[in-house]
Write an enzyme that holds these catalytic residues in place. Structure first.
Site, mmCIF file in Angstrom:
data_model
loop_
_atom_site.group_PDB
_atom_site.id
_atom_site.type_symbol
_atom_site.label_atom_id
_atom_site.label_comp_id
_atom_site.label_asym_id
_atom_site.label_seq_id
_atom_site.Cartn_x
_atom_site.Cartn_y
_atom_site.Cartn_z
ATOM 1 N N THR A 185 -1.223 18.580 -15.964
ATOM 2 C CA THR A 185 -2.159 17.609 -15.385
ATOM 3 C C THR A 185 -3.520 17.657 -16.079
ATOM 4 O O THR A 185 -4.307 16.727 -15.936
ATOM 5 C CB THR A 185 -2.365 17.829 -13.864
ATOM 6 O OG1 THR A 185 -2.691 19.209 -13.658
ATOM 7 C CG2 THR A 185 -1.123 17.481 -13.082
ATOM 8 N N ASP A 215 2.368 27.551 -21.056
ATOM 9 C CA ASP A 215 2.763 27.374 -19.660
ATOM 10 C C ASP A 215 2.838 28.755 -19.007
ATOM 11 O O ASP A 215 3.821 29.483 -19.170
ATOM 12 C CB ASP A 215 4.132 26.678 -19.602
ATOM 13 C CG ASP A 215 4.621 26.494 -18.176
ATOM 14 O OD1 ASP A 215 3.911 26.930 -17.229
ATOM 15 O OD2 ASP A 215 5.715 25.930 -18.001
ATOM 16 N N LEU A 243 -7.282 29.122 -12.557
ATOM 17 C CA LEU A 243 -7.449 27.805 -11.928
ATOM 18 C C LEU A 243 -6.200 26.937 -12.048
ATOM 19 O O LEU A 243 -6.129 25.881 -11.424
ATOM 20 C CB LEU A 243 -8.635 27.068 -12.581
ATOM 21 C CG LEU A 243 -9.978 27.801 -12.557
ATOM 22 C CD1 LEU A 243 -11.005 27.058 -13.398
ATOM 23 C CD2 LEU A 243 -10.481 27.935 -11.135
ATOM 24 N N SER A 288 -8.790 27.798 -1.581
ATOM 25 C CA SER A 288 -9.167 26.504 -1.006
ATOM 26 C C SER A 288 -9.510 26.642 0.472
ATOM 27 O O SER A 288 -8.970 27.510 1.178
ATOM 28 C CB SER A 288 -7.972 25.555 -1.151
ATOM 29 O OG SER A 288 -8.132 24.426 -0.332
ATOM 30 N N TYR A 322 0.541 23.878 0.802
ATOM 31 C CA TYR A 322 -0.508 24.149 -0.193
ATOM 32 C C TYR A 322 -1.466 25.234 0.324
ATOM 33 O O TYR A 322 -1.730 26.229 -0.364
ATOM 34 C CB TYR A 322 -1.268 22.847 -0.469
ATOM 35 C CG TYR A 322 -2.464 22.994 -1.364
ATOM 36 C CD1 TYR A 322 -2.328 22.970 -2.742
ATOM 37 C CD2 TYR A 322 -3.751 23.140 -0.821
ATOM 38 C CE1 TYR A 322 -3.435 23.094 -3.575
ATOM 39 C CE2 TYR A 322 -4.858 23.261 -1.643
ATOM 40 C CZ TYR A 322 -4.687 23.238 -3.017
ATOM 41 O OH TYR A 322 -5.789 23.364 -3.829
ATOM 42 N N PHE A 326 -11.100 5.102 5.932
ATOM 43 C CA PHE A 326 -10.099 5.386 6.964
ATOM 44 C C PHE A 326 -10.822 5.933 8.185
ATOM 45 O O PHE A 326 -11.293 7.066 8.187
ATOM 46 C CB PHE A 326 -9.050 6.367 6.441
ATOM 47 C CG PHE A 326 -8.345 5.864 5.198
ATOM 48 C CD1 PHE A 326 -7.698 4.631 5.207
ATOM 49 C CD2 PHE A 326 -8.344 6.595 4.015
ATOM 50 C CE1 PHE A 326 -7.071 4.141 4.072
ATOM 51 C CE2 PHE A 326 -7.717 6.117 2.872
ATOM 52 C CZ PHE A 326 -7.074 4.887 2.898
ATOM 53 N N ARG A 343 -6.672 8.072 9.163
ATOM 54 C CA ARG A 343 -5.421 8.707 8.739
ATOM 55 C C ARG A 343 -4.946 9.658 9.836
ATOM 56 O O ARG A 343 -5.746 10.422 10.392
ATOM 57 C CB ARG A 343 -5.650 9.527 7.478
ATOM 58 C CG ARG A 343 -5.646 8.717 6.208
ATOM 59 C CD ARG A 343 -5.924 9.657 5.062
ATOM 60 N NE ARG A 343 -5.892 9.000 3.772
ATOM 61 C CZ ARG A 343 -6.381 9.527 2.658
ATOM 62 N NH1 ARG A 343 -6.928 10.731 2.683
ATOM 63 N NH2 ARG A 343 -6.315 8.895 1.523
HETATM 64 C C1 UD1 Z 1 -8.501 17.470 1.521
HETATM 65 C C2 UD1 Z 1 -7.227 17.206 0.751
HETATM 66 C C3 UD1 Z 1 -6.121 17.027 1.742
HETATM 67 C C4 UD1 Z 1 -6.009 18.284 2.629
HETATM 68 C C5 UD1 Z 1 -7.356 18.564 3.292
HETATM 69 C C6 UD1 Z 1 -7.364 19.888 4.077
HETATM 70 C C7 UD1 Z 1 -7.653 16.134 -1.365
HETATM 71 C C8 UD1 Z 1 -7.766 14.850 -2.112
HETATM 72 N N1 UD1 Z 1 -7.399 16.014 -0.048
HETATM 73 O O1 UD1 Z 1 -8.636 16.348 2.345
HETATM 74 O O2 UD1 Z 1 -4.917 16.775 1.045
HETATM 75 O O3 UD1 Z 1 -5.025 18.117 3.607
HETATM 76 O O4 UD1 Z 1 -8.381 18.632 2.308
HETATM 77 O O5 UD1 Z 1 -7.466 20.938 3.261
HETATM 78 O O6 UD1 Z 1 -7.773 17.192 -1.921
HETATM 79 N N2 UD1 Z 1 -11.036 8.630 2.719
HETATM 80 C C9 UD1 Z 1 -11.363 7.309 2.882
HETATM 81 N N3 UD1 Z 1 -11.039 6.434 1.878
HETATM 82 C C10 UD1 Z 1 -10.401 6.802 0.732
HETATM 83 C C11 UD1 Z 1 -10.049 8.171 0.574
HETATM 84 C C12 UD1 Z 1 -10.369 9.068 1.590
HETATM 85 O O7 UD1 Z 1 -11.943 6.927 3.898
HETATM 86 O O8 UD1 Z 1 -10.154 5.952 -0.135
HETATM 87 C C13 UD1 Z 1 -11.420 9.583 3.765
HETATM 88 C C14 UD1 Z 1 -10.295 10.433 4.265
HETATM 89 O O9 UD1 Z 1 -9.564 9.760 5.241
HETATM 90 C C15 UD1 Z 1 -11.078 11.640 4.799
HETATM 91 C C16 UD1 Z 1 -12.275 11.742 3.860
HETATM 92 O O10 UD1 Z 1 -12.364 10.485 3.221
HETATM 93 O O11 UD1 Z 1 -11.513 11.424 6.102
HETATM 94 C C17 UD1 Z 1 -12.138 12.814 2.809
HETATM 95 O O12 UD1 Z 1 -10.867 12.642 2.181
HETATM 96 P P1 UD1 Z 1 -10.346 13.537 0.961
HETATM 97 O O13 UD1 Z 1 -11.264 13.405 -0.173
HETATM 98 O O14 UD1 Z 1 -8.915 13.216 0.764
HETATM 99 O O15 UD1 Z 1 -10.550 15.043 1.457
HETATM 100 P P2 UD1 Z 1 -10.022 15.793 2.782
HETATM 101 O O16 UD1 Z 1 -9.781 14.877 3.896
HETATM 102 O O17 UD1 Z 1 -11.011 16.864 3.046
#
Ligand code: UD1
Length: 328
Positions: free
Chosen positions: A38, A59, A81, A125, A149, A210, A276
């Site tokens: 990635t 790898d 990392l 994390s 994860y 969301f 969500r």
């Molecule tokens: C992160 C992880 C998630 C994990 C969580 C708990 C990532 C990208 N996500 O989520 O998989 O389960 O930590 O450890 O690493 N949002 C919007 N619009 C968008 C995208 C996101 O509104 O287009 C909102 C999401 O619904 C959320 C917030 O932004 O409420 C942050 O989202 P995200 O960046 O995915 O991070 P986490 O929710 O903290």
């Protein structure tokens, strides 16, 4: 400790490449290792001419690969990392999660033991906390991961703790909160909200929120995260430490949006969609332990971190090279 050379796994990734930049700036030699699963060669292109930089295409999830590299380069520390970074993919492919996020950590610990590498710094994390209700959450809280994860990150911390206790390996596991900044891939649906929003604003498209946007996250700049990792490799005499890497100052999505709107005054209004399912509303870390153990204090103001993200989100900044340049 006297830090001359560090081996970085996942060096061509988002956080890895900034960490390589940070180490080189500090005058530390870097052995950068990546398989480009990635990671992206263009992320470390700027390091290629640096005399203290070596790239190894490898790898490390395969037995003895990292051990050979450690025996050859004899680093003072490994910053680990490399891993499966998507929480969703980890859930969809538990075998890959096990291989990349658990077994590979065991190989890292064993490579350090076999080569006499003194210290391992590990990318853990905030996902290890699950939906802990304590805010801000400190390292003393009982971990309750709710995803494969998060579980794998916790198991990896314990694998390293085991090597610290029984073989004297020095270990620092850093629990990252919501990291953002240049080179984070905005293309995938699993990308962090900050990179998705930055791309949408740059394209003049409305962002999708969301929920009502009142949810908060502890957003930390990747420049700060790279500092924290470099500090963790450099600080004298640690045994086995776990530190949050966060600001301690959570911000709502509405605040993020108004910050973007000040940078893009012509942007269309956001679209508000259903929240969500199963998502936590608020997340924040306690940065006190990292301050005392690593002398780490997040220093990049949100506004500055977001400006750096906006600058690279011009069309040129989004291009990914299909070719792997000759690096070493
Ligand atoms: C992160 C992880 C998630 C994990 C969580 C708990 C990532 C990208 N996500 O989520 O998989 O389960 O930590 O450890 O690493 N949002 C919007 N619009 C968008 C995208 C996101 O509104 O287009 C909102 C999401 O619904 C959320 C917030 O932004 O409420 C942050 O989202 P995200 O960046 O995915 O991070 P986490 O929710 O903290």
């Amino acid at each position: 400790m006297n830090l001359k050379r560090v081996l970085v796994t996942g060096a061509a990734g988002f956080i890895g490449s900034h960490t390589v930049d940070c180490l080189l700036q500090r005058g530390v030699e870097v052995v950068a290792v990546d398989s480009f699963r990635t990671g992206c060669a263009t992320n470390i292109r700027q390091c290629a001419k640096h005399s203290g930089f070596v790239f190894e295409f490898a790898d490390i999830s395969q037995d003895s690969v990292l051990e050979s590299l450690c025996l050859r380069y004899r680093p003072d520390a490994i910053i680990h990392l490399a891993g499966l970074v998507s929480v969703v993919q980890a859930q969809e492919n538990p075998d890959l999660n096990y291989l990349l996020n658990i077994h590979t950590t065991h190989l890292v610990a064993e490579a350090a033991r076999a080569s006499g590498t003194r210290r391992v710094v590990f990318a853990s994390s905030a996902a290890v906390y699950g939906d802990s209700e304590e805010l801000p959450v400190s390292e003393a809280v009982e971990t309750r991961p709710i995803s494969l994860y998060g579980m794998a990150k916790r198991v990896s911390e314990q694998i390293l703790e085991g090597h610290a206790k029984t073989f004297g390996l020095e270990v620092a596991s850093l629990r990252f909160f919501n990291v953002f900044g240049p080179r984070q891939d905005p293309q995938s649906p699993y990308s962090g909200v900050m990179s998705i929003f930055a791309k949408r604003f740059a394209e003049g498209k409305p962002v999708k929120v969301f929920g009502d946007g009142s949810q908060t996250r502890d957003f930390i700049s990747v420049f700060d995260v790279a500092e924290a990792l470099s500090q963790a490799a450099a600080v004298p005499a640690i045994e086995s430490e776990i530190c949050n890497v966060c600001t301690g100052a959570p911000v709502s999505l509405l605040d993020i949006i108004s910050e973007f709107q000040s940078l893009y005054p012509e942007a269309p209004e956001p679209l508000f969609l259903e929240a969500r399912e199963g998502e936590i509303l608020h997340s924040a870390g306690d940065p006190v332990h990292a301050a005392s153990i690593l002398d780490f204090h997040a220093g990049v103001p949100l506004h500055e971190g977001m400006k750096a993200l906006v600058e690279v989100n011009q069309p040129e900044g989004l291009k990914r090279s299909a070719l792997v340049p000759q690096l070493a």
